[in-house]
Structure formats: C-alpha cells, structure tokens
Design a protein around this motif. Structure first.
Motif, PDB file in Angstrom:
ATOM      1  N   ILE A 116      -4.996  -3.238  -7.135  1.00 60.62           N
ATOM      2  CA  ILE A 116      -4.221  -4.214  -7.909  1.00 60.62           C
ATOM      3  C   ILE A 116      -4.650  -5.571  -8.728  1.00 60.62           C
ATOM      4  O   ILE A 116      -5.551  -5.592  -7.886  1.00 60.62           O
ATOM      5  N   GLN A 127       6.988  -2.070  -5.819  1.00 57.40           N
ATOM      6  CA  GLN A 127       7.520  -0.730  -6.784  1.00 57.40           C
ATOM      7  C   GLN A 127       6.478   0.404  -6.732  1.00 57.40           C
ATOM      8  O   GLN A 127       7.290   1.879  -7.535  1.00 57.40           O
ATOM      9  N   HIS A 128       5.050   0.537  -6.247  1.00 58.78           N
ATOM     10  CA  HIS A 128       4.349   1.220  -6.426  1.00 58.78           C
ATOM     11  C   HIS A 128       3.772   2.195  -5.408  1.00 58.78           C
ATOM     12  O   HIS A 128       3.269   2.940  -4.494  1.00 58.78           O
ATOM     13  N   ARG A 132      -7.857   2.464  -5.550  1.00 60.93           N
ATOM     14  CA  ARG A 132      -6.793   2.214  -5.923  1.00 60.93           C
ATOM     15  C   ARG A 132      -6.426   0.743  -5.787  1.00 60.93           C
ATOM     16  O   ARG A 132      -6.640  -0.243  -4.535  1.00 60.93           O
ATOM     17  N   PRO A 187      -2.205  -0.418 -10.898  1.00 63.89           N
ATOM     18  CA  PRO A 187       0.027  -1.449 -10.925  1.00 63.89           C
ATOM     19  C   PRO A 187      -0.915  -2.948 -11.607  1.00 63.89           C
ATOM     20  O   PRO A 187      -1.915  -3.047 -10.772  1.00 63.89           O
ATOM     21  N   TRP A 188      -0.376  -3.869 -12.312  1.00 59.02           N
ATOM     22  CA  TRP A 188      -0.875  -4.677 -12.758  1.00 59.02           C
ATOM     23  C   TRP A 188       0.494  -5.626 -12.963  1.00 59.02           C
ATOM     24  O   TRP A 188       1.317  -5.480 -12.690  1.00 59.02           O
ATOM     25  N   SER A 227      -2.716   1.024 -16.101  1.00 60.03           N
ATOM     26  CA  SER A 227      -1.431   1.918 -15.747  1.00 60.03           C
ATOM     27  C   SER A 227      -1.067   3.339 -15.757  1.00 60.03           C
ATOM     28  O   SER A 227      -1.688   4.069 -14.600  1.00 60.03           O
ATOM     29  N   LEU A 239       4.964  -5.547  -6.550  1.00 60.41           N
ATOM     30  CA  LEU A 239       3.450  -3.658  -6.942  1.00 60.41           C
ATOM     31  C   LEU A 239       3.600  -3.058  -5.916  1.00 60.41           C
ATOM     32  O   LEU A 239       4.224  -2.252  -6.241  1.00 60.41           O
TER      33      LEU A 239
END
Length: 264
Positions: A8, A180-181, A6, A129-130, A124, A177
């Motif tokens: 960003i 948030q994630h 994963r 995440p962006w 997404s 981010l």
C-alpha cells in the motif's frame, strides 16, 4: 506486481504532491510578520528548523509558535501576549485561500503540481493501492487532488484525525484501502512525506501494528533543492527521523522501486 510483493502506498500532499513553498510557507512568513508588527519574517530555513522538531505539522500552530518564540527572545512571555489563535488562523486563511470562501483567489491558486496523473495510473496498473494522509484541510486537499483528476480518493485530512506525528490518520487510510482492495492486515505500507513529522508518524504506526512492514519514504520539497548543502542536510534530517530512502521527487518511487524496498 504479485500478491506476495503487493504493498500500500500512502502520500502526504504538501511538499509531495504540490509545491507549497510559495503558498503555505509564504502564508506562514506573512502571518508571523503581521503578528510581530513587521519585526520578524521567518525564512524558509527558520521554518525548516521549527518543523525538524517533528511536532509542527499544522501550519497555523507553526505560525503561532514562531510568533511566540520571537517575543520570547525579547523577554516577553507567552502569557503576556494578546495573541488570539482564531484570529491568527483567519488571517492565515485569508492569505492562503483568499477572502472569498466560494471562489479561492489566494496563494493556493499559485501552487505547482509535483506529480502527474500518469504516476498514479502506473501504481494502479502495478496493483499498488494508493491514498493520501495530509494535514491540510479536506477542502484544500481535494482542491489539489481534483487538479490531478483524482476524485473520491482514500483520503484522511485535518478534520478526520489528530495531527501528525499521531498515526491515527495513517492507520485509518490504510484500513480504507485494505477494505476496498480486500488486502490482509499484514500488507506492507509505504508512507511518502517531506517532514520529520511524517517519518515519526511511520515509526508510531509501526509500534501499533508491528505485524506489517512500515516504510518511511522521504521526499525533498522543492525549496531545499536549489542549494546542495541544504539539500544534503535535509536528506540527513529525514533519514535520522526514520526515512528508509529519500527522493527528490515522489515519482521516483516507482513500482519497481517499491518492490525493491519490500522484504524478499
């Protein structure tokens, strides 16, 4: 995309999400022409050369600098010029936004989007995440993102952080981010931008947070792509400034391509 791979993704806006060759860059040329009394109108190549120095991300400051340099070539020092910066900014904005602050009618209305909403949806869906880090004002950045259907994104704009290549804004949006994630502070970050300043920002961020991988992704702005030599030179300039890879359009930075850029 698995948790192990994963990442960003953070995007610049100008020249990446929208084509500013006939808006911001037109406003630079018009402003310089006006404040040199018609004696000098910088070309796109002139503006590129200035921005290749890596410190002229702010287009108001770039306009002022081009005016100064014009007069310096004619033997007139900066201290001799009666160049009021707020007046220059106001003139620039009257062109770019228009003269009615409530109803923009300026060059910003003619910008072409370089990204489709489906691209962000693909990121997404892949668990990437962006967000956005832009030197544009917040209102101008929101204006274009709303055209993409993006509301309340992770966004750091001109008012929120020092200008590039200072990495403060990039670090801030990455932190947003992460929270948030619920991502670890070692999550790799890719930053896609079209200027030397963008690539320098990535390098400076890496120096402050060496525990994670930082990847600069160069994006060729539309105005350099019509001429092959210019396109090649711009590509080499971005790579020399630190870009790991350069694309003609940011949508080429697919989830699969992001995974390929990450460590095994």
């Amino acid at each position: 995309m698995t948790q192990q791979t994963r990442a960003i993704a953070v995007f610049d806006i100008d020249g990446v999400v929208r084509d500013v060759s006939a808006s911001y860059r037109r406003a630079i040329a018009d402003t310089v022409e006006y404040f040199t009394a018609g004696a000098y109108r910088p070309t796109q190549a002139d503006i590129d050369r200035l921005k290749s120095e890596g410190i002229w991300n702010n287009d108001w400051e770039a306009s002022q600098e081009l005016v100064y340099r014009h007069f310096e070539t004619r033997g007139k020092g900066r201290s001799q010029l009666d160049l009021d910066y707020p007046t220059l900014v106001a003139y620039f904005q009257s062109l770019y936004q228009g003269t009615d602050p409530q109803n923009w009618t300026g060059y910003i209305c003619d910008e072409t989007l370089l990204v489709q909403p489906t691209y962000l949806e693909q990121l997404s869906a892949a668990g990437i995440p962006w967000g956005f880090f832009s030197g544009a004002t917040r209102d101008e950045a929101k204006y274009v993102l709303e055209r993409l259907g993006v509301v309340s994104p992770a966004l750091i704009a001109m008012e929120d952080a020092p200008g590039k290549p200072d990495p403060t804004g990039l670090l801030a949006v990455v932190h947003q981010l992460e929270v948030q994630h619920q991502l670890p502070a070692t999550t790799p970050v890719l930053y896609a931008g079209d200027t030397v300043a963008d690539m320098y920002t990535v390098i400076k961020a890496a120096a402050l947070q060496p525990q994670r991988q930082w990847i600069g992704v160069g994006i060729l702005p539309p105005h350099v792509q019509a001429i092959s030599d210019r396109c090649q030179n711009y590509t080499e300039t971005l790579k020399s400034a630190g870009a790991a890879i350069v694309f003609g359009n940011v949508e080429e930075l697919t989830p699969a391509q992001i995974q390929a850029l990450l460590p095994v």
